[in-house]
Write an enzyme that holds these catalytic residues in place. Structure first.
Site, PDB file in Angstrom:
ATOM      1  N   SER A   1       0.842  -1.180   0.000  1.00 38.83           N
ATOM      2  CA  SER A   1       0.000   0.000   0.000  1.00 38.83           C
ATOM      3  C   SER A   1       0.887   1.243   0.000  1.00 38.83           C
ATOM      4  O   SER A   1       1.888   1.307   0.708  1.00 38.83           O
ATOM      5  CB  SER A   1      -0.899  -0.002   1.234  1.00 38.83           C
ATOM      6  OG  SER A   1      -1.769   1.099   1.170  1.00 38.83           O
TER       7      SER A   1
ATOM      8  N   LYS B   1      -4.372   2.029  -1.808  1.00 39.64           N
ATOM      9  CA  LYS B   1      -3.796   3.058  -0.922  1.00 39.64           C
ATOM     10  C   LYS B   1      -4.596   3.115   0.385  1.00 39.64           C
ATOM     11  O   LYS B   1      -5.825   2.964   0.375  1.00 39.64           O
ATOM     12  CB  LYS B   1      -3.851   4.416  -1.636  1.00 39.64           C
ATOM     13  CG  LYS B   1      -3.497   5.627  -0.787  1.00 39.64           C
ATOM     14  CD  LYS B   1      -2.016   5.729  -0.467  1.00 39.64           C
ATOM     15  CE  LYS B   1      -1.713   6.927   0.456  1.00 39.64           C
ATOM     16  NZ  LYS B   1      -0.351   6.909   0.975  1.00 39.64           N
ATOM     17  N   SER B   2      -3.900   3.363   1.484  1.00 35.21           N
ATOM     18  CA  SER B   2      -4.590   3.543   2.765  1.00 35.21           C
ATOM     19  C   SER B   2      -5.617   4.662   2.625  1.00 35.21           C
ATOM     20  O   SER B   2      -5.285   5.762   2.166  1.00 35.21           O
ATOM     21  CB  SER B   2      -3.602   3.937   3.859  1.00 35.21           C
ATOM     22  OG  SER B   2      -2.769   2.856   4.188  1.00 35.21           O
TER      23      SER B   2
ATOM     24  N   LEU C   1      -0.874  10.938   3.660  1.00 37.06           N
ATOM     25  CA  LEU C   1      -2.098  10.161   3.394  1.00 37.06           C
ATOM     26  C   LEU C   1      -2.982  10.740   2.292  1.00 37.06           C
ATOM     27  O   LEU C   1      -4.201  10.853   2.469  1.00 37.06           O
ATOM     28  CB  LEU C   1      -2.921  10.035   4.679  1.00 37.06           C
ATOM     29  CG  LEU C   1      -2.601   8.846   5.560  1.00 37.06           C
ATOM     30  CD1 LEU C   1      -3.299   8.991   6.914  1.00 37.06           C
ATOM     31  CD2 LEU C   1      -3.055   7.543   4.900  1.00 37.06           C
TER      32      LEU C   1
ATOM     33  N   CYS D   1       0.989   4.456  10.257  1.00 38.41           N
ATOM     34  CA  CYS D   1       1.350   5.563   9.367  1.00 38.41           C
ATOM     35  C   CYS D   1       2.167   6.600  10.130  1.00 38.41           C
ATOM     36  O   CYS D   1       1.705   7.119  11.142  1.00 38.41           O
ATOM     37  CB  CYS D   1       0.119   6.220   8.775  1.00 38.41           C
ATOM     38  SG  CYS D   1       0.556   7.679   7.819  1.00 38.41           S
TER      39      CYS D   1
ATOM     40  N   LYS E   1      -1.193  -3.828   9.668  1.00 38.58           N
ATOM     41  CA  LYS E   1       0.087  -3.322   9.154  1.00 38.58           C
ATOM     42  C   LYS E   1       0.795  -2.671  10.326  1.00 38.58           C
ATOM     43  O   LYS E   1       0.340  -1.670  10.875  1.00 38.58           O
ATOM     44  CB  LYS E   1      -0.169  -2.314   8.036  1.00 38.58           C
ATOM     45  CG  LYS E   1       1.078  -1.643   7.483  1.00 38.58           C
ATOM     46  CD  LYS E   1       1.697  -2.441   6.351  1.00 38.58           C
ATOM     47  CE  LYS E   1       2.784  -1.683   5.622  1.00 38.58           C
ATOM     48  NZ  LYS E   1       2.278  -0.995   4.442  1.00 38.58           N
TER      49      LYS E   1
ATOM     50  N   SER F   1       6.943   1.732   6.744  1.00 43.44           N
ATOM     51  CA  SER F   1       8.163   2.549   6.684  1.00 43.44           C
ATOM     52  C   SER F   1       8.508   3.030   8.101  1.00 43.44           C
ATOM     53  O   SER F   1       7.623   3.183   8.941  1.00 43.44           O
ATOM     54  CB  SER F   1       7.977   3.717   5.724  1.00 43.44           C
ATOM     55  OG  SER F   1       6.803   4.404   6.014  1.00 43.44           O
TER      56      SER F   1
ATOM     57  N   GLY G   1       9.308  -4.377   3.166  1.00 39.93           N
ATOM     58  CA  GLY G   1      10.438  -3.521   3.522  1.00 39.93           C
ATOM     59  C   GLY G   1      11.675  -3.908   2.733  1.00 39.93           C
ATOM     60  O   GLY G   1      12.303  -4.929   3.023  1.00 39.93           O
TER      61      GLY G   1
HETATM   62  C1  DHB Z   1       1.428   7.348   4.473  1.00 46.67           C
HETATM   63  C2  DHB Z   1       2.648   6.815   4.791  1.00 46.67           C
HETATM   64  C3  DHB Z   1       2.708   5.562   5.361  1.00 46.67           C
HETATM   65  O1  DHB Z   1       3.892   4.953   5.662  1.00 46.67           O
HETATM   66  C4  DHB Z   1       1.560   4.883   5.627  1.00 46.67           C
HETATM   67  O2  DHB Z   1       1.600   3.695   6.204  1.00 46.67           O
HETATM   68  C5  DHB Z   1       0.334   5.415   5.296  1.00 46.67           C
HETATM   69  C6  DHB Z   1       0.292   6.653   4.711  1.00 46.67           C
HETATM   70  C7  DHB Z   1       1.330   8.670   3.875  1.00 46.67           C
HETATM   71  O3  DHB Z   1       2.014   9.613   4.349  1.00 46.67           O
HETATM   72  O4  DHB Z   1       0.548   8.855   2.923  1.00 46.67           O
END
Ligand code: DHB
Length: 306
Positions: A18, A42-43, A70, A126, A159, A189, A244
């Site tokens: 994602s 995407k989240s 996000l 995130c 996650k 990340s 990762g």
């Molecule tokens: C974003 C970054 C991420 O590592 C995550 O898990 C979700 C969203 C972002 O900044 O969009």
């Protein structure tokens, strides 16, 4: 090459993570046509978000750093997209992010009742939501799990952020088992990192005074260690996505040797597009042939100790 996550069959162990190239319908349709074994979205949050100002992603020598903020079209859009993407006959995974704790249940309920995704990944990690990371706050994490774990039959996964402390591995394992979580994705990340350009004497990204989430090669040793820790603690009761720094067939092999069932690809997909899946799968198959392994089960989790 077949594998499974939470009982969902994947034709190969490699899919997109994602984040990169999975926000718009066109991007998701593109993923549907690649060798990615899952369409990971995407989240999403309750409301659409533009995200942070550019530059907010930068490829660096050993990976990438981002503070995207996000950016997404809001969960209603992803529910519509999943319905259309059903036509591709490939598993679809939603990624759910909350700005507030209560948001998770609203979004999960909606994906559960529409029944057009096969897996739901709950993003508890995130680094750029302007809040502290839920995965590091066990009380908040339990609150989210309580609210989302009984909303339907679609398997739920977490996650997770990178952990470094034994107590966290044990406590998170307890929560995963207590709330019947079906899979985990390790790791997101790594937050609160900085990459600097000495020519400009500035951070390479602009939001958050340059602080962002680190991905790519830098983080693989941390990520495979997290996979290994959870694999030992969960003892096969829960599926594991390794995430990762996967950018070669060797990386896929390492993750599966640690106990991952499949891996997700972030930075390499961002940088190479669909070629990343083809190349990595080709390299992975070559390694299996050379070693004489016929299936993933032949070596999954079988790390040998010296
Ligand atoms: C974003 C970054 C991420 O590592 C995550 O898990 C979700 C969203 C972002 O900044 O969009």
């Amino acid at each position: 090459m077949e594998t499974q996550i939470a009982g969902v069959k994947l034709t190969n162990p490699v899919c997109n993570a994602s984040g990169p190239r999975d926000t718009t319908f066109e991007e998701l349709q593109y993923i549907a046509h690649t060798e990615s074994s899952v369409i990971v979205m995407k989240s999403c949050t309750i409301n659409p978000r533009e995200g942070n100002p550019e530059p907010r992603y930068k490829k660096t020598e050993y990976g990438s750093i981002q503070a995207m903020g996000l950016p997404n079209l809001g969960y209603h859009e992803y529910i519509k997209y999943a319905h259309i993407l059903r036509a591709y006959d490939k598993p679809i995974m939603a990624s759910v992010a909350g700005i507030n704790i209560e948001d998770y249940a609203i979004i999960v309920q909606s994906f559960q009742s529409n029944n057009d995704v096969d897996l739901i990944e709950i993003n508890l990690s995130c680094p750029n939501a302007g809040k502290s990371i839920i995965g590091y706050d066990l009380a908040s994490m339990e609150e989210v799990l309580k609210q989302i774990s009984k909303l339907g039959c679609i398997p739920i996964g977490l996650k997770l952020p990178a952990y470094y402390d034994d107590r966290y591995f044990e406590k998170v394992t307890d929560l995963v088992l207590k709330y019947n979580i079906s899979f985990i994705s390790c790791i997101n990340s790594i937050g609160n990192t900085l990459c600097i350009d000495i020519d400009t004497e500035s951070p390479v990204i602009s939001p958050q005074e340059g602080f962002g989430g680190l991905s790519g090669h830098y983080i693989k040793p941390v990520a495979i260690a997290n996979v290994r820790r959870f694999y030992r603690l969960l003892q096969g009761r829960v599926s594991i996505f390794g995430v990762g720094g996967v950018s070669s067939g060797k990386d896929v092999f390492e993750y599966i040797l640690m106990g991952a069932d499949a891996v997700q690809i972030g930075t390499a997909f961002q940088e190479e597009g669909e070629y990343a899946f083809q190349r990595i799968l080709f390299e992975f198959e070559f390694i299996l042939k050379k070693k004489g392994y016929k299936t993933i089960a032949d070596f999954k989790g079988n790390l040998k100790y010296q």
